[in-house]
Each structure stands twice: as C-alpha cells, then as structure tokens.
Design a protein around this motif. Structure first.
Motif, PDB file in Angstrom:
ATOM      1  N   SER A 476      10.116  19.433  -9.758  1.00 50.80           N
ATOM      2  CA  SER A 476       9.463  18.839 -10.942  1.00 50.80           C
ATOM      3  C   SER A 476       9.304  17.334 -10.766  1.00 50.80           C
ATOM      4  O   SER A 476       9.847  16.537 -11.528  1.00 50.80           O
ATOM      5  N   CYS A 477       8.562  16.939  -9.745  1.00 54.74           N
ATOM      6  CA  CYS A 477       8.474  15.522  -9.351  1.00 54.74           C
ATOM      7  C   CYS A 477       7.121  14.923  -9.714  1.00 54.74           C
ATOM      8  O   CYS A 477       6.085  15.595  -9.623  1.00 54.74           O
ATOM      9  N   SER A 478       7.167  13.662 -10.080  1.00 56.19           N
ATOM     10  CA  SER A 478       5.952  12.891 -10.326  1.00 56.19           C
ATOM     11  C   SER A 478       6.173  11.500  -9.752  1.00 56.19           C
ATOM     12  O   SER A 478       7.221  10.903  -9.989  1.00 56.19           O
ATOM     13  N   MET A 479       5.193  10.995  -8.995  1.00 54.31           N
ATOM     14  CA  MET A 479       5.405   9.733  -8.275  1.00 54.31           C
ATOM     15  C   MET A 479       4.223   8.799  -8.491  1.00 54.31           C
ATOM     16  O   MET A 479       3.069   9.229  -8.531  1.00 54.31           O
ATOM     17  N   ARG A 480       4.553   7.504  -8.649  1.00 52.45           N
ATOM     18  CA  ARG A 480       3.501   6.488  -8.756  1.00 52.45           C
ATOM     19  C   ARG A 480       3.911   5.264  -7.932  1.00 52.45           C
ATOM     20  O   ARG A 480       5.078   4.872  -7.947  1.00 52.45           O
ATOM     21  N   VAL A 481       2.927   4.683  -7.247  1.00 47.83           N
ATOM     22  CA  VAL A 481       3.153   3.451  -6.489  1.00 47.83           C
ATOM     23  C   VAL A 481       2.450   2.317  -7.221  1.00 47.83           C
ATOM     24  O   VAL A 481       1.261   2.405  -7.538  1.00 47.83           O
ATOM     25  N   ARG A 482       3.215   1.264  -7.521  1.00 45.37           N
ATOM     26  CA  ARG A 482       2.668   0.084  -8.196  1.00 45.37           C
ATOM     27  C   ARG A 482       2.699  -1.101  -7.231  1.00 45.37           C
ATOM     28  O   ARG A 482       3.580  -1.188  -6.390  1.00 45.37           O
ATOM     29  N   CYS A 483       1.735  -2.022  -7.389  1.00 46.52           N
ATOM     30  CA  CYS A 483       1.672  -3.200  -6.515  1.00 46.52           C
ATOM     31  C   CYS A 483       1.516  -4.467  -7.342  1.00 46.52           C
ATOM     32  O   CYS A 483       1.203  -4.420  -8.533  1.00 46.52           O
ATOM     33  N   SER A 484       1.699  -5.586  -6.643  1.00 51.92           N
ATOM     34  CA  SER A 484       1.462  -6.891  -7.275  1.00 51.92           C
ATOM     35  C   SER A 484       0.031  -6.992  -7.793  1.00 51.92           C
ATOM     36  O   SER A 484      -0.876  -6.335  -7.263  1.00 51.92           O
ATOM     37  N   VAL A 485      -0.156  -7.844  -8.802  1.00 52.71           N
ATOM     38  CA  VAL A 485      -1.513  -8.159  -9.248  1.00 52.71           C
ATOM     39  C   VAL A 485      -2.275  -8.738  -8.048  1.00 52.71           C
ATOM     40  O   VAL A 485      -1.784  -9.612  -7.351  1.00 52.71           O
ATOM     41  N   GLY A 486      -3.474  -8.221  -7.806  1.00 52.29           N
ATOM     42  CA  GLY A 486      -4.240  -8.637  -6.628  1.00 52.29           C
ATOM     43  C   GLY A 486      -4.329  -7.534  -5.589  1.00 52.29           C
ATOM     44  O   GLY A 486      -5.153  -7.594  -4.684  1.00 52.29           O
ATOM     45  N   LEU A 487      -3.473  -6.509  -5.724  1.00 57.33           N
ATOM     46  CA  LEU A 487      -3.529  -5.346  -4.832  1.00 57.33           C
ATOM     47  C   LEU A 487      -3.701  -4.082  -5.668  1.00 57.33           C
ATOM     48  O   LEU A 487      -3.328  -4.060  -6.837  1.00 57.33           O
ATOM     49  N   ARG A 488      -4.232  -3.045  -5.048  1.00 56.86           N
ATOM     50  CA  ARG A 488      -4.278  -1.754  -5.735  1.00 56.86           C
ATOM     51  C   ARG A 488      -4.231  -0.629  -4.703  1.00 56.86           C
ATOM     52  O   ARG A 488      -4.583  -0.828  -3.537  1.00 56.86           O
ATOM     53  N   VAL A 489      -3.793   0.534  -5.154  1.00 56.87           N
ATOM     54  CA  VAL A 489      -3.763   1.721  -4.296  1.00 56.87           C
ATOM     55  C   VAL A 489      -5.185   2.256  -4.185  1.00 56.87           C
ATOM     56  O   VAL A 489      -5.844   2.506  -5.198  1.00 56.87           O
ATOM     57  N   SER A 490      -5.668   2.426  -2.942  1.00 58.12           N
ATOM     58  CA  SER A 490      -7.038   2.922  -2.767  1.00 58.12           C
ATOM     59  C   SER A 490      -7.073   4.386  -2.363  1.00 58.12           C
ATOM     60  O   SER A 490      -8.034   5.091  -2.666  1.00 58.12           O
TER      61      SER A 490
END
Length: 843
Positions: A476-490
């Motif tokens: 039952s897993c959910s995952m999110r990657v967050r980055c600094s302002v100025g970057l985003r996950v593509s």
C-alpha cells in the motif's frame, strides 16, 4: 596459480553474429582503450578502508563498490544516486553539458551491516512536521526562525508554524537545543511513524470491476493497517503438471513455510496469513481452517467470466496454526491433478479472485503459471508466429498488452495496495507483454523459466522464491519526489502505476526495486544556495505499521560545465539511459533506439571536449574522468536481451525489459558488464579468511576473448546467470582441484553448482560465490561451457561484451565510431544530432 606452457590466446568462441566496423580504422591495442575494470578496482581500493561521508562535496563511491556510508544529513548513494552531484544552475548549462539530470532511488536498499539502521521517528498524533505550502517533510536542511516558533522549508522557502508539541528553543547557532536527539534534523534518511490521517484510502469504485463483491461498502474512508497477507495461486493445468512446475512450486512453498530438516530453514513472516487458490478452467478455493480434519474442503467457481469469492471462511489462515491443513493441501495438489487433461487456464480470473480476497486490506499475490490464459478475464488468442512481424511496423505490438484488461488488473491492484509477482514456467510462448503488466504496474516481480526443467531450474526457482519472501517488502505504497523551486520532475521510470496527480503508486515495494526520476529546470538556480531533492514514500510494513520513509539530498549548484562533469555519476546516467531505451520499445524500432543511445553517448563526450578540453587537437580522444568507460556501457545496452538485434523472442525481451526497469544501479552495472574471473590465476591468499576473519576478493578481468587463454578456467557472472568456461588445454590438476575430475571430457556439463572439495582452489571459488550470493540475496543459474564442446559456449561468448557479437560491434570498433563522430563535429561544426550526420551512419 597453475603451471602452464607458453601463452595461447583463444580465437573468439562461437557467438550470435556481430556487426563489423564499416570503413578503415587504425590498428588499436585493446590494452590501450579505457577499461571498466581499472575504474572499478581503483574505486574499490579507495573506499575499502575509508567510510564515505555524505555531506555535499565528495565523490560518491561507485555502485559496484562495497562501502560504509555515514549519514550526515544527505541520504547515502545506496538510497539516492544523482547523475551529477553538482547541479547545473540553468537549463542552458544542463543542455550544453548533455548530462541528463536524474535521481536513481532505491528506497529500501539493503544496508552494509556496519552501517547504522535507518532511524524511526515517532511524533505521536501530531504527525511529522510538514511545509504548509509544498508539503515537504522536515529535514536537516530546513532553517529555524522566530526562536524556533517557525521553520523555513529548504525546497520552497515558505515559513511554517511549529506545532506546540514539537517546539524547542534555539541555541546561539540557530539550531534547536534538541537537534542531536532528533534524527529527522540530522539524518538524510529517516522513517516517520504516522497517525491515522496517513492510513491508506479505499480506492473509488472501478469503472470496469474485475470481480463481484458481496461484502458491504466500507464504513470508513481509510483502512486500518494490518500485517501483510499473501495469496498463492497455482496453475493446475496439464502443462504445469507435465513440466513438474506445480510440484516444484508446492515443494518450495512448503520449505519456506516450515523448513526441511536442519538444512533449509523457514523464512515466512510469522505475522502474515496465507490463502491458497488453484486454477485451470475453474477457480478452486480452499478452507484451510485449523478446525478442519483431513483434506481441506474445496469450493469451485466454474464461471470464470464473473468472478466472486464463494466464501471467506478459512480462506486466510496463520500458517503455523493451520500447519496440517496446508501441508495436506500442498502435498495433495500435484497428485490430485497428475491425470488432468485440462489445458485451458483462467489466469486473469485467478488474479481477479486474488484481488477480491485482498480488497480492503492489501497484500501480495504470488502466481505460478505455465500456460497462456485462453478463457476468463483477459482471455488471449493463441500467439501468431512473431517472426512474421520482425522488421515491420507491427513489431512494436510485441511489446504492448494485446488485451486492455491486463492493464486494468495492474491498476486496480496498485490502487488496492496489492502487489502481483509471477513465476512463469511455460512450455510455449505465454505472452509476457500482456500477462506481465499486472506485475509491472503493481510493483511486483516476474520470474521466467521457459521450458521448465525441475532438475535444472528448481535450485534457482527456490532461491528466487526465498528472496521474494524474505527481503524487506512493504505494501500500500505511494511515493512523491519533490525538488527545489527551479526544478521539476519531468519523467519517472520503473515498475509502478502513475496516478493522475503524478504520484507513483505501488501495491508492494521491496528492497530490490529501484526508480529513475528525470529532472529539468524551470528557472535558473542560485549558485550561492544548495539545490534539494526529497523523496517521500508512504507505506505499510509487513508487520502492519503505517510509515513514511523520507530521503533528502542537498547538491551544490555550479555555473561551469567543468564542475558538472567533475562530479558526474556514470552509474546513475547509465541507469537512466537504459530505462529510457527500454521504455521506447513499443514506439520505436531497434535501429532507432540504438542510434539514439549512440547519439547520447557521443553528445556527452562531445560536450566535454567542447567546453572543458577545447585546446586539445580534434584527433585526440579525450574523455571526462567520470565517463571514461561510457561507450562500453552504451554498447553493452545494445547487447542486452531487450534491445539487441536479431531474433530474441518477445517473451524474453519483455521479461528482461521488466526486470531491468526495476534493477538497482549496482545490478545494472554488473548486468551490462559482467564480472569475470580467471580462476586459474587466483593467488594462494585471496578469498580465504585472514586472522581477523576478513576475506579479500580477487581482481576482475576484462570481458573479451582477447584476454583469455586456452589453458584457463573462467567464471563470468551477470547477476542473471553464472557460467564456468573451461579451456581445451586446461591442466588436469586444475580440474582435479576445482571439479574433482582430471579430464575435460569427464566434466559434468549438467552440474548445478561447484562440488565441495577439500582443496584450496575449491574453497576459494566457493567463498567468492557465497559472498556474491549473500550480497544479492539469491543464487543465479549456474552453467558449464567447455571450449568447442558445449552449446552453452554461445551464451558465454555473448556475455563477453567487448567482443563483436549480439548483432553489434566490438568495443574497439564502437569507440572508433563514437570518436569519428566527435572528430567530425569538432572539425566541421556539424551537429552530432543532425539528420545529415549521425542518423545516416550505417551501423
């Protein structure tokens, strides 16, 4: 060391044909081209004695090195490996360098036993502190303001109030007085115990439900975490029985549950319950209740198109309490069906029934299947001759599910917190592209044993099954990657289901699963500040606790290309490029994928020449230190089973595509460039315990016949298979010491492991294999290939990736091709990526 006559290098062994270099090239000494082994050995020597501190500013050890990481607020590279540890400040600099910006994340990687365990933080009902704007978790890189009453998020700079229960005053350095007592404020990787609002939600009703539910709607929006339950589903059709696949699966499951003598210990989690389901053209459920005397009662569901659970009584049981019933059933299943003539199987219906059994609680389904499903949910037509599709526009259909229902099964499993793992032992093509989708989307695993042979395949089957049950596994897993302002996950690569919100959803996630996250700039970063990446994974442990695992990485921001290359990480770049290439299989032809890989390799090396070594003559091949051996790894990608040219069956391509998409960086590097040892050249001290009980491992050798001799014995290991190659001129004494025979014709070509002999050499080699198998947690298939005698020599030769084979060039020729392209771009100014240049090259 074994005495031998004058050196006798071998001709290239028989192999699947390669591609010659087109045009003239100068004669090159193979010893003069960059060697992956030199790089691996140098890194190993550096980090053997020295711990790796994780603060920014250090070169991370290679993934192939055994090292001890000290968590100083940045996650260990074991968990998060960046493609460059110096973040380019702008998208322009990133595109000039051509180094893809990516994070390779393995959330539950096995630690070195010398490292501190991941700390568990319990903040009670208030839950972990989180940014009010971006929802990032508190971490060592946050700043404290207003004497500790507020904290500033390192990702978005928003200031958030501190909950009264979490407040602490600051010292003169503006750190909290309890800083050292709180792991979340000084460790890069932590687990948070979380309260009820983090419990897994019940998914909304499916548009196309796979089963008919007789249970009432849940009374709450979330479900209480419980220990993970397992459903084992057995194919009992004619093929499964005839091949011995059913018998092997039942035997191994019994060993994992209850052990065998003193030689095989049980490893099944005591808190988990199990259910057992059998299927052919019907679904057969069993009441395993401990009150039942004699054979467990069977309930049959004949309608495999409208799946439902006939009863829940005794369906899930504790394996210790219902020991007699489970042993009776698993012992009786193979004999009960040994006369079956049933050759139709409802695999999709069995998965739907397993999902119905686990709905509302989550868990893991382990399926054993031998036949393509031709009836029931997701029924498939028998496969046509796939060779008629090779080279046509329809070839891409070999890499997509032929029936959308298999995607529905995978998505609904991921939503319900159910992971699907499959052991496939088919006698004929089974359409892995379709039936493997639920495993890929739910975070599960595939194991593939074509033309299953119990004698040859049972040891490897048992080893993989044991690893599946015993490794760290959550659900039952959910995952999110967050980055600094100025970057985003593509882009996100791996075996998971991507929700509409961009989160990665997993039914189950385990210690061996790895994800690759591609990043891009949305604005320029400040080179006076760090750039940050935070991965947060919400999950339920096997024992039934709800937690969040958080990984944090701080990276220096740089404005010069030289600094980006200085701290680049080839292992992460290779992991990303290989996953990208595999993801293109349904959309592009092999030639286009190969061209794209070569183009990316040449562009990275060209960018270094252009921006960091412009003064050198264009005729010189100058390579950045981090990417000295990139060409051989890119060439090896084209020689892998999913991507190589010529006829590899679609089942094999899809199976390896699934496996590689979830492999760790370490396993990918060992898979692409196998570890090879000259066993006849081991010195007397290596691989034997010293006075302190420490064992030194031998140096590896290059994967090419150019470095082999006919009197030698070589061991090659690509994480999927181990092969022992014996030269025709081998010394009888060497054979006697290693295999207990003194004539090459007496060697048992069907041996499954090395014999235990009282000789020094036998002890050394078995110690090396035991060390490797303990590290990876399973034992790959073992094969013997004698020079010019055994057919297995073709498979051995294809693992020599520096040679001309696998429908591709040799390493020397490929390096010349890449260098020629860079030289042309430097001297003429032509773009490497232009259509009139690179893509028209005939290879």
């Amino acid at each position: 060391m074994y005495a031998h006559g004058p050196s006798s290098h071998i001709p290239q062994p028989p192999h699947s044909a390669g591609t010659p270099y087109k045009g003239l090239r100068a004669a090159i000494d193979p010893n003069q081209i960059p060697s992956p082994i030199d790089t691996i050995e140098l890194d190993r020597e550096k980090w053997e004695e020295e711990p790796y501190p994780t603060l920014p500013g250090h070169h991370a050890p290679l993934s192939t090195t055994d090292y001890v990481a000290i968590d100083q607020g940045n996650s260990s590279p074991r968990y998060v490996r960046m493609s460059t540890w110096n973040m380019p400040s702008s998208s322009r600099l990133a595109s000039e360098c051509e180094v893809p910006i990516a994070a390779v994340i393995q959330p539950f990687a096995d630690q070195d036993p010398r490292e501190e365990p991941v700390p568990l933080v319990d903040t009670g009902d208030v839950g972990p502190a989180r940014c009010a704007r971006c929802r990032a978790y508190i971490n060592p890189w946050c700043a404290w303001v207003s004497n500790g009453a507020r904290w500033r998020c390192n990702l978005c700079s928003h200031e958030t109030d501190v909950a009264p229960e979490y407040y602490c005053a600051l010292d003169a350095s503006l750190l909290r007085l309890d800083h050292l007592q709180r792991p979340e404020l000084n460790k890069g990787t932590v687990d948070f115990a979380v309260p009820e609002q983090y419990w897994a939600p019940h998914p909304p009703p499916a548009i196309r439900p796979l089963y008919y539910s007789m249970s009432p709607d849940p009374s709450t929006s979330t479900r209480k975490p419980r220990p993970m339950d397992y459903v084992f589903a057995f194919d009992v059709s004619q093929d499964a029985v005839r091949l011995g696949f059913l018998q092997t699966a039942c035997n191994v499951l019994l060993e994992l549950l209850y052990g065998r003598d003193d030689s095989v210990l049980p490893c099944f989690p005591t808190s988990s319950r199990i259910a057992i389901l059998a299927f052919d053209r019907t679904l057969q459920f069993y009441n395993l209740s401990s009150e039942i005397v004699g054979q467990p009662p069977m309930l049959v569901v004949p309608d495999v198109d409208d799946v439902f659970l006939p009863s829940t009584a005794g369906l899930f049981v504790n394996h210790a309490e219902s020991r007699d019933a489970i042993i009776d059933l698993l012992t009786a299943l193979p004999t009960r069906h040994e006369q079956t003539v049933e050759n139709e199987v409802a695999l999709g219906s069995a998965l739907s029934a397993s999902l119905a059994a686990l709905a509302g609680r989550g868990g893991q389904v382990v399926v054993f299947a031998s036949s393509i499903p031709t009836i029931g949910v997701g029924a498939l037509e028998p496969l046509v001759d796939e060779s008629t599709l090779y080279g046509t526009d329809k070839e891409r259909t070999l890499f997509e599910p032929r029936e959308e229902t298999w995607k529905d099964i995978g998505e609904q499993c991921a939503a319900e917190g159910v992971g699907v793992s499959m052991f496939l032992g088919p006698a004929r093509p089974i359409d892995v592209a379709s039936i493997g989708v639920p495993a890929s989307l739910s975070g599960g695993e595939l194991y593939f044993f074509p033309r299953f042979d119990p004698i040859k395949d049972a040891p490897c089957f048992a080893s993989h099954f044991r690893r599946l049950i015993s490794r760290t596994t959550v659900y039952s897993c959910s995952m999110r990657v967050r980055c600094s302002v100025g970057l985003r996950v593509s882009k996100q690569y791996g075996n998971f289901y991507e929700s509409a919100a961009g989160d990665m959803e997993f039914g189950t996630l385990d210690a061996d699963k790895t994800l690759a996250i591609a990043l891009e700039h949305v604005r320029t970063l400040d080179d006076r500040q760090y750039a940050f990446i935070q991965s947060a994974l919400l999950y339920t442990t096997r024992e039934g606790q709800r937690r969040v695992r958080v990984h944090n990485v701080a990276l220096r921001v740089v404005t010069l290309a030289g600094n980006v290359f200085q701290f680049a990480d080839m292992d992460a770049v290779v992991s990303l490029l290989l996953r990208e290439a595999i993801s293109k299989l349904p959309s592009y032809r092999f030639a286009q994928i190969h061209e794209s890989l070569t183009e990316k390799c040449a562009l990275i090396l060209y960018a270094y020449r252009k921006f960091c070594a412009a003064a050198a003559a264009p005729t010189q091949l100058i390579l950045p230190e981090a990417f000295r051996t990139l060409p051989v790894y890119v060439l090896a990608m084209m020689k892998t089973k999913p991507l190589k040219g010529r006829s590899v069956t679609a089942d094999v391509r899809n199976y390896y595509g699934h496996k590689i998409s979830a492999m760790s960086a370490r396993r990918i590097m060992h898979h692409l460039y196998p570890r090879m040892l000259a066993l006849h050249d081991l010195n007397d001290e290596i691989a034997l315990p010293d006075a302190n009980g420490r064992v030194d491992l031998p140096s590896l050798m290059r994967c090419s016949h150019l470095f082999m001799e006919s009197h030698g014995v070589y061991l090659i290991d690509n994480e999927d298979a181990m092969m022992l190659w014996i030269g025709a001129s081998v010394s009888p004494q060497l054979l006697k010491d290693l295999l207990g025979v003194d004539d090459i014709w007496e060697v048992d070509q069907h041996m499954l492991s090395l014999p235990q002999l009282p000789t020094r050499l036998s002890t050394q080699v078995r110690n090396i294999l035991a060390h490797r198998n303990a590290q990876r947690g399973y034992t790959p298939k073992f094969t013997v290939a004698r020079q010019n005698i055994d057919g297995a020599e073709i498979e051995f030769s294809d693992m020599l990736v520096e040679d001309q084979n696998n429908a591709a060039m040799s390493y020397i020729d490929y390096l010349c091709l890449v260098h020629k392209q860079i030289h042309t771009a430097l001297t003429t100014g032509a773009s490497i990526a232009s259509n009139n240049g690179f893509r028209s090259m005939p290879w």
